[in-house]
Design an enzyme around this catalytic site. Structure first.
Site, short mmCIF file in Angstrom:
data_model
loop_
_atom_site.label_atom_id
_atom_site.label_comp_id
_atom_site.label_asym_id
_atom_site.label_seq_id
_atom_site.Cartn_x
_atom_site.Cartn_y
_atom_site.Cartn_z
N ASP A 258 102.89 20.50 -37.58
CA ASP A 258 103.45 21.41 -36.57
C ASP A 258 102.51 22.60 -36.54
OD1 ASP A 258 104.84 23.25 -35.06
OD2 ASP A 258 106.77 22.93 -36.05
N HIS A 360 108.81 31.79 -30.63
CA HIS A 360 110.22 31.69 -30.24
C HIS A 360 110.41 32.81 -29.24
CE1 HIS A 360 111.54 29.37 -34.10
NE2 HIS A 360 110.62 28.78 -33.41
N TYR A 387 115.20 13.85 -40.27
CA TYR A 387 114.70 14.22 -41.60
C TYR A 387 115.60 13.56 -42.64
CZ TYR A 387 112.94 17.64 -38.32
OH TYR A 387 112.38 18.23 -37.21
N ARG A 411 109.14 14.74 -36.53
CA ARG A 411 109.45 15.61 -35.38
C ARG A 411 108.34 15.39 -34.36
NH1 ARG A 411 110.23 19.87 -37.90
NH2 ARG A 411 108.27 21.02 -37.79
#
Ligand code: GLY
Ligand code: MN
Ligand code: MN
Length: 439
Positions: A258, A360, A387, A411
């Site tokens: 990520d 975010h 997960y 993910r």
């Protein structure tokens, strides 16, 4: 490329939306890392959005109640050759006026003296309390002074409010020029993922993969990683904010990456890909990956005008839960599992967030009981996952997890722009189909 953004047009819109109220917007400050070493500077995104000025400690005033030519005032660190020889050059007051479209610039030390006068006559003061203690003291003092003298002067700003209701709504809807920058951030981030995946092999360390990613960000002219890169082999992927990145990658494990870059003007990419370290999925990994990919693809299709982030989450969640029931990791009906939340030991986060100058990013998801509808120009990440680990207790009524599922964390995350037509996947250059990942 930074010149692509027209900060002055943006300021005009902000000044109009203030409707006679003044705004005080402080820059970020340097933050100590340890002893007398500091973290690299990171500008406050609201301040950057309105000024494009990349120095610490400045304070911007927006004064719609004053005449044109004195509505954008900036307090800055003054030129100081003895300091600049250590820490780099500053724009100073003249530089702020010449290069940043500032109407009036003052040295920072004058803020206390000038603030009362500048705020006088405003219908209210927009300032975010609780974040900038030193500036807050000055703003409150200026406001008190006005109130103390209001019976004599006949003028006082009677309301203090947070500017975010205006500013964050502006930031939520990206301008065409901002979208160009976000496409660039996503392009660099996606290319870095592809380069990193081709570099991965068993027995190298997670940190070596981090180095490949972040080297590419810098080589491409980005400022660096947008957030702590997550390079998580095997069970480490089940720790959502894993950033230690210090384990050896094992054949037979998956690797979750990520990572995204932040451009020099702070636009960000945020991409997650998960693939087998040795290039082949095990049957269990493949089963779970197919579920996450199906959920992610369906949720991406949902990022269209009139839908909302909650709906995108529910689309992904339904497919995840259906898939987990089919594989025997959950029992019950899809509806009852979702209603009871009995999937949360396997999927414990939301499916996405706004993306922009902050990873975010700002902007409401709900207004009271109503979800905010997606509009053209909004950018949302879509990032479902599964997960499987021992970390959380299995909820009552759900099956214990067999060992062969454990240590699998998956993910898949893309950055998706709402357009008038199909969703535009900004991060599409990072491959995600099983065929591509096993090729
Ligand atoms: N990388 C942070 C996130 O995906 O939200
Ligand atoms: Mn994200
Ligand atoms: Mn992410």
């Amino acid at each position: 490329m930074i010149n692509l953004i027209d900060f002055s047009k943006r300021r005009e819109r902000f000044l109009a939306k203030l409707e006679g109220k003044a705004a005080v917007i402080p820059a970020a400050s340097m933050v100590v890392h340890h002893a007398d070493c500091e973290y690299p500077f990171r500008q406050n995104s609201d301040f950057w959005y309105l000024t494009g000025f990349d120095e610490p400690d400045a304070v911007a005033l927006f004064l719609p109640h004053r005449d044109k030519g004195e509505q954008f005032v900036l307090f800055v660190r003054p030129k100081e050759p003895e300091n600049e020889v250590w820490h780099g050059s500053r724009w100073g007051t003249n530089g702020a006026i010449e290069h940043f479209g500032v109407d009036i610039a003052h040295p920072l030390s004058d803020l206390e003296d000038y603030l009362v006068d500048y705020l006088l006559g405003a219908k209210g003061i927009a300032f975010r309390v609780g974040k900038h203690p030193k500036i807050e003291t000055l703003v409150l003092r200026a406001w008190c002074k006005q109130l103390d003298h209001s019976s004599k002067s006949g003028q006082a700003a009677f309301g203090l409010f947070a500017p975010c209701s205006i500013l964050h709504e502006m930031r939520l809807r990206k301008e065409p020029e901002e979208l160009e920058r976000m496409r660039e951030a996503a392009r660099i981030s996606a290319e870095a993922h592809e380069i990193a995946r081709r570099f991965v092999r068993p027995e190298i360390n997670e940190r070596q993969v981090q180095a490949v990613l972040e080297n590419y960000f810098l080589e491409q002219g980005a400022r660096g990683p947008a957030y702590g890169s997550i390079v998580a082999g095997g069970d480490n992927a089940c720790v959502l904010h894993y950033t230690a990145n210090n384990c050896t990658l094992r054949s037979g494990d998956l690797l979750l990456i990520d990572a995204g870059c932040s451009l020099v003007d702070y636009y960000n990419g945020d991409i997650t890909r998960t693939f087998p370290v040795n290039g082949r999925f095990t049957p269990q990994q493949r089963d779970l990956y197919e579920v996450v990919l199906a959920a992610q693809r369906a949720a991406v299709e949902d990022v269209v005008v009139g839908h909302d982030a909650e709906g995108v989450h529910l689309t992904a969640l339904r497919i995840l839960v259906e898939g987990l029931i089919e594989l025997g990791l959950l029992v019950g009906s899809t509806e009852s599992v979702i209603a009871e939340g009995s999937y949360r030991h396997l999927y414990m986060h939301r499916t996405g967030h706004w993306l922009g100058l902050d990873v975010h990013d700002v902007g409401a998801y709900r207004l009271g009981e109503y979800p905010v509808e997606l509009e053209e120009g909004m950018v949302l990440t879509v990032e479902p996952g599964i997960y499987v680990s021992d970390r959380l207790a299995v909820p009552e009524g759900q099956p214990e997890i067999k060992d062969h599922w454990k240590g699998i964390g998956i993910r898949i995350e893309d950055d998706v722009l709402v357009t008038g037509n199909e969703p535009e996947v900004l991060s599409g250059d990072a491959l995600k189909s099983i065929d591509d990942l096993e090729a």
